[in-house]
Design a protein around this motif. Sequence first.
Motif, short mmCIF file in Angstrom:
data_model
loop_
_atom_site.label_atom_id
_atom_site.label_comp_id
_atom_site.label_asym_id
_atom_site.label_seq_id
_atom_site.Cartn_x
_atom_site.Cartn_y
_atom_site.Cartn_z
N ALA A 251 4.26 7.05 -23.74
CA ALA A 251 5.70 7.44 -23.45
C ALA A 251 6.36 8.14 -24.61
O ALA A 251 5.95 8.33 -25.79
N GLY A 252 7.16 8.90 -24.31
CA GLY A 252 7.76 10.09 -25.22
C GLY A 252 6.99 11.32 -25.25
O GLY A 252 7.43 12.37 -25.65
N GLU A 253 5.62 11.22 -24.83
CA GLU A 253 4.88 12.48 -24.95
C GLU A 253 4.58 13.09 -23.63
O GLU A 253 4.46 14.30 -23.37
N PHE A 254 4.27 12.24 -22.57
CA PHE A 254 3.91 12.46 -21.19
C PHE A 254 4.54 11.85 -20.13
O PHE A 254 5.00 10.57 -20.35
N LYS A 255 4.78 12.14 -18.94
CA LYS A 255 5.44 11.50 -18.06
C LYS A 255 4.44 11.61 -16.81
O LYS A 255 4.14 12.78 -16.42
N GLY A 256 3.84 10.38 -16.31
CA GLY A 256 3.02 10.51 -14.98
C GLY A 256 3.81 10.34 -13.90
O GLY A 256 4.86 9.54 -13.91
N TYR A 257 3.55 11.01 -12.91
CA TYR A 257 4.22 10.72 -11.38
C TYR A 257 2.99 10.47 -10.37
O TYR A 257 2.17 11.38 -10.34
N THR A 258 3.11 9.73 -9.57
CA THR A 258 2.44 9.60 -8.21
C THR A 258 3.20 9.61 -6.85
O THR A 258 4.25 9.14 -6.75
N SER A 259 3.06 10.63 -6.13
CA SER A 259 3.35 10.75 -4.72
C SER A 259 2.23 10.84 -3.83
O SER A 259 1.23 11.39 -3.86
N LYS B 50 0.81 -1.26 0.00
CA LYS B 50 0.00 -0.08 0.00
C LYS B 50 0.79 1.33 0.05
O LYS B 50 1.62 1.26 0.71
N TYR B 51 0.34 2.35 -0.88
CA TYR B 51 1.08 3.66 -0.84
C TYR B 51 2.49 3.56 -1.33
O TYR B 51 3.27 4.56 -1.14
N ARG B 52 2.90 2.71 -2.36
CA ARG B 52 4.20 2.42 -2.81
C ARG B 52 3.97 2.43 -4.30
O ARG B 52 3.79 1.30 -4.84
N PRO B 53 3.96 3.57 -4.83
CA PRO B 53 3.92 3.54 -6.53
C PRO B 53 4.92 2.76 -7.41
O PRO B 53 6.11 2.59 -6.74
#
Length: 209
Positions: A114-122, A84-87
Amino acid sequence: MEIIRFAQLKPQPWRNGGGVTRELASHPEAASAQDGAWDWRVSIADVVSAGDFSMFPGMERVITVIDGELLLLTVDGEEHPLEKYRPFRFSGEAASSSALPTGDIRDLNVIARAGEFKGYTSIIELSKKRAHPVFEGQLAVLLEGKASVTSGAQTAESAEAPDGEAATTEPVDLARYDAVVGSDTRSPEILGRGFLAVISIDRVEHAHS
């Protein structure tokens, strides 16, 4: 200030019957009806049975368990225990399947081209004293606890907004899994106690030759 209410999202059953997905946001929005036609998508899925994940060619995925204890994800033959809670980031083209050793789970999915957008979760812990701002290109999802959102401090640009918009400084309560859409003119600010997922979608800058 835009709030996406989880309770109002329509569950979409998976093709393989292993769960349901609720889409929080996607771009472009018109493409959400056609699976994979979008450039990025943020969704919450209920995984109720083990099995294969859909493949998303040309995409990169970030998956985070947000309810339940453990998702055992196998990606191209390699097993990854997701707590849980570990992207966890992996290729949408990879052959991936899940097992549920501790029972059903709910996960937060960020899929980007890929190559157009980069998604991040924190995952961040909320504070009752220090508000957490949500900026343009971000989406903040209340994972657990109690929280409220205000439309934040006024900037020069938002001072010229039409009458009525300035009156949104009253706190609005968030329910579990509600999402707040970020903005740079009046960045929404979230106060409370609990945990928040902050998703950022960045456009990839291409070098000009």
